[in-house]
Design an enzyme around this catalytic site. Structure first.
Site, PDB file in Angstrom:
ATOM      1  N   HIS A 176       0.869  -1.180   0.000  1.00  0.00           N
ATOM      2  CA  HIS A 176       0.000   0.000   0.000  1.00  0.00           C
ATOM      3  C   HIS A 176       0.905   1.229   0.000  1.00  0.00           C
ATOM      4  CE1 HIS A 176      -3.773   2.137   1.059  1.00  0.00           C
ATOM      5  NE2 HIS A 176      -3.002   2.879   1.844  1.00  0.00           N
TER       6      HIS A 176
ATOM      7  N   HIS B 233      -2.669   4.814  -2.845  1.00  0.00           N
ATOM      8  CA  HIS B 233      -3.699   5.595  -2.158  1.00  0.00           C
ATOM      9  C   HIS B 233      -3.335   7.072  -2.287  1.00  0.00           C
ATOM     10  CE1 HIS B 233      -5.566   6.608   2.096  1.00  0.00           C
ATOM     11  NE2 HIS B 233      -6.188   7.227   1.104  1.00  0.00           N
TER      12      HIS B 233
ATOM     13  N   MET C 228      -3.722  10.753  -1.606  1.00  0.00           N
ATOM     14  CA  MET C 228      -4.313  11.770  -0.731  1.00  0.00           C
ATOM     15  C   MET C 228      -3.854  13.117  -1.275  1.00  0.00           C
ATOM     16  SD  MET C 228      -3.669   9.742   2.826  1.00  0.00           S
ATOM     17  CE  MET C 228      -2.547   8.593   2.057  1.00  0.00           C
TER      18      MET C 228
HETATM   19  C1  DX5 Z   1      -2.870   7.097   6.682  1.00  0.00           C
HETATM   20  C2  DX5 Z   1      -2.495   6.110   5.626  1.00  0.00           C
HETATM   21  C3  DX5 Z   1      -2.331   4.720   6.074  1.00  0.00           C
HETATM   22  C4  DX5 Z   1      -1.279   4.459   7.121  1.00  0.00           C
HETATM   23  C5  DX5 Z   1      -1.836   3.404   8.044  1.00  0.00           C
HETATM   24  O1  DX5 Z   1      -3.290   8.261   6.083  1.00  0.00           O
HETATM   25  O2  DX5 Z   1      -3.459   6.098   4.603  1.00  0.00           O
HETATM   26  O3  DX5 Z   1      -2.149   3.815   4.975  1.00  0.00           O
HETATM   27  O4  DX5 Z   1      -0.053   4.018   6.620  1.00  0.00           O
HETATM   28  O5  DX5 Z   1      -0.962   3.245   9.087  1.00  0.00           O
HETATM   29  P1  DX5 Z   1      -1.337   2.416  10.391  1.00  0.00           P
HETATM   30  O6  DX5 Z   1      -1.643   1.008   9.970  1.00  0.00           O
HETATM   31  O7  DX5 Z   1      -0.080   2.501  11.215  1.00  0.00           O
HETATM   32  O8  DX5 Z   1      -2.505   3.094  11.030  1.00  0.00           O
HETATM   33 ZN    ZN Z   2      -3.392   4.574   3.023  1.00  0.00          ZN
END
Ligand code: DX5
Ligand code: ZN
Length: 216
Positions: A34, A67, A69
């Site tokens: 991811h 992903h 953002m």
């Molecule tokens: C947060 C990210 C996540 C993050 C999750 O904005 O989208 O993918 O890496 O991290 P954990 O599993 O540590 O909450």
């Molecule tokens: Zn993420």
């Protein structure tokens, strides 16, 4: 019989030895990597982007679950596709023309996903649900790894799963943020089949056990 998918978020990896961490995740049984892209505008953090994705793509054949953002993601769809994304997920809140953004992703031949922030109701994604390959329900406020899961997001996950079942929609449902071995079973039961974890995987003393606990 389980077809749950575990996605290891490299936001929690050691970027100075990213190749080693990718190998560790793959050996532990993770299905996806991811890849969180943050622009410092849509979220209050800046992560990494296309040059890092390019290196990761050249290093591994793992499925790359990107992903985004970022604001107006449609601007960058073709480049993320070109540099190795297998799946491109963008935020509903960040796109001016959601349908066009989905179409642009599909034009590249990549899988298309839509992400919802914790405060965005499920109903807002309904017009697009049948057109996407994956719905990402954020279980924390996007921007940082290592946060605690927001319990209210689980109701939205249940609502999405119920709607998908009732309408014959077969999109994957992914959750991201604060996922660990203590809440994974509850989350799978609520309807998610793709579980993202960063800190729970990469900060673990037993990464194989962590991946196993997530998959169920
Ligand atoms: C947060 C990210 C996540 C993050 C999750 O904005 O989208 O993918 O890496 O991290 P954990 O599993 O540590 O909450
Ligand atoms: Zn993420």
């Amino acid at each position: 019989m389980s077809k749950n998918i575990v996605a290891a978020s490299i936001l929690s990896a050691d970027l100075c030895s990213l190749g080693d961490d990718i190998d560790r995740a793959q050996r532990a049984g993770a299905d996806y990597l991811h890849f969180d892209v943050m622009d410092g505008v849509f979220v209050n953090n800046i992560s990494y982007g296309i040059p890092v994705l390019d290196s990761v793509r050249k290093y591994t054949d793992m499925f790359l679950d990107v992903h985004l953002m970022i604001t107006e993601p449609v601007r960058y769809v073709s480049r993320f596709a070109e540099y190795g994304a297998d799946m491109i997920t963008f935020h509903l809140e960040a796109a001016r023309d959601v349908k066009k953004t989905i179409d642009e992703i599909k034009k590249t031949g990549r899988r298309a996903g839509i992400a919802l922030k914790p405060a965005t109701p499920f109903s807002e994604v309904i017009p697009y649900f049948a057109d996407i390959d994956m719905l990402l329900i954020m279980t924390v406020e996007p921007g940082f790894g290592g946060q605690g899961l927001i319990p209210e997001t689980i109701d939205k996950l249940r609502e999405a799963k119920r709607y998908a079942d009732e309408h014959g929609i077969c999109a994957d449902i992914e959750v991201d943020g604060g996922i660990n071995g203590d809440n994974a079973a509850m989350i799978r039961q609520a309807g998610a089949n793709v579980l993202v974890a960063g800190s729970y995987i990469f900060k673990s003393d037993d990464i194989t056990a962590s991946v196993k606990a997530l998959r169920g």
